[in-house]
Scaffold this active site. Structure first.
Site: not given
Ligand code: NAP
Length: 346
Positions: A13-14, A16, A40, A149, A179, A202, A205, A235, A242
């Site tokens: 749902t997130g 990524v 949820n 990223c 994003s 960040e 990393k 940000r 980026h």
């Molecule tokens: N955004 C970027 O540009 C980017 C780039 C590189 C790496 N990342 C990494 O990729 C990961 C995801 O990032 P995002 O930006 O997509 O985050 P996000 O939009 O907040 O999505 C998080 C996801 O994790 C799920 N989640 C949360 N709590 C959970 C639990 N207890 N059990 C199972 N699933 C759970 C959420 O599901 P629900 O909807 O059910 O809560 C949602 O699908 C992170 O570790 C982030 O650091 C992100």
């Protein structure tokens, strides 16, 4: 479809997770068979639960899938993880322990000794340390990760220079898209017309991951590269992409022409997600820009420009890339493709 490998998306749902689902539509080798998220979301139809933010519609084969909990058996061989880092560590280990190939975007296992941190165009030889994981994951599962990223954007621009001339010091300032914080991410009132000069964890990393990525394997271990990095991360009110301003000092003397020529040294991996140009150099001081260069190479190319002399270190330049494609979902898909092509996944 029968011949394609079944894959699941954890964190479906997130930001990524959605990008993974959008990019995997019609993938020649992979077919999404499972989606999973938190309790949820579990039990609900994907299209009912997700707040879909991609420009194209939810793929037909995914919209009716029921979201599973991240402790259920999944009918898939590869699990792409876009899980929140507060839970990714344990969940990814659980699935690796159950025999799945976990291809992760999260930070949790990136620096673990037996987990490869991969950008295949740079360090695909590091995949071999997967074999060390067989000691703890006895059913044949494993975890591989892609870098942060901004790190991906920076190291793809720096690697040809590192390989040809060596690096002594790197100083980088980032301008990172909203994003990158996921959805809903940074509140609009905090970022519209504003710059936030702090992104949790960040800088650390960006200062450590490149040393592992540029490291060399010896006796089943990665010996980290030896140069110094300092990062300042901001940000900015940009939706996607980026931008990084990088200054660097090389070990051996380099000329501008030789550095620009080195960007073309990447070999083409011949994978479905390989961009034609890994790095594209622009001979225009006003490039790259998010408004112009986000989708270069379908979002998988890192765009570089404005290489010039630096009064403090030797050289400085701008590097830019799509944070949820090259910096996350696309990077993970490329890793999985490499694993399949090279028989780590059968
Ligand atoms: N955004 C970027 O540009 C980017 C780039 C590189 C790496 N990342 C990494 O990729 C990961 C995801 O990032 P995002 O930006 O997509 O985050 P996000 O939009 O907040 O999505 C998080 C996801 O994790 C799920 N989640 C949360 N709590 C959970 C639990 N207890 N059990 C199972 N699933 C759970 C959420 O599901 P629900 O909807 O059910 O809560 C949602 O699908 C992170 O570790 C982030 O650091 C992100």
């Amino acid at each position: 479809m029968e011949n394609r490998i079944k894959v699941g998306v954890l964190g479906c749902t997130g930001a990524v997770g959605q990008k993974l689902i959008a990019l995997l539509e019609n993938h020649p080798w992979f077919e999404i068979s499972e989606v999973a998220a938190s309790e949820n979301s579990a039990g609900q139809k994907y299209s009912d639960r997700v707040n879909w933010k991609e420009a194209k519609p939810i793929p037909e084969n995914v919209k009716n899938l029921t979201i599973k909990n991240c402790n259920e058996e999944l009918d898939a061989k590869i699990l792409f993880s876009g899980l929140d880092s507060s839970v990714a560590g344990e969940i990814e280990e659980y699935y690796a322990g159950e025999g799945y190939a976990v291809v992760s975007n999260s930070k949790n296992h990136r620096m673990s000794e037996d987990v490869p941190l991969i950008i295949p165009e740079i360090n695909h030889s590091h995949f071999e340390i997967i074999n060390v994981q067989h000691k703890r994951f006895t059913k044949g599962g494993f975890i591989v990760t892609n870098p942060n990223c901004s790190t991906i954007v920076m190291v793809l621009a720096l690697y040809p220079i590192f390989r040809k001339f060596g690096l002594e010091k790197v100083l980088v300032s980032t301008m990172q898209a909203i994003s990158g914080a996921g959805y809903p991410g940074v509140p609009s009132l905090d970022i519209l017309g504003n710059v936030v000069p702090y992104i949790k964890d960040e800088e650390e990393k960006m200062q450590t991951e490149p040393l592992k990525i540029f490291g060399e394997i010896k006796d089943g271990k990665i010996n980290f590269a030896d140069f110094t990095l300092s990062a300042m991360c901001n940000r900015v009110p940009v939706q996607n992409g980026h931008t990084t301003s990088i200054s660097f000092k090389t070990k051996k003397p380099a000329t501008k022409e030789a550095i620009i020529k080195s960007f073309g040294d990447y070999e083409h991996l011949g994978l479905p997600f390989s961009p034609e140009k890994v790095v594209q150099y622009f001979d225009d001081p006003a490039r790259p820009q998010p408004a112009l260069d986000l989708y270069n190479g379908n979002g998988m190319t890192v765009s570089v420009g404005n290489l010039r002399e630096c009064n403090i270190l030797d050289w400085k330049m701008t590097a830019f890339g799509h944070n949820t494609i090259r910096g996350a979902a696309g990077a993970a898909i490329l890793n999985a493709e490499y694993l399949v092509k090279n028989k780590y996944i059968k």
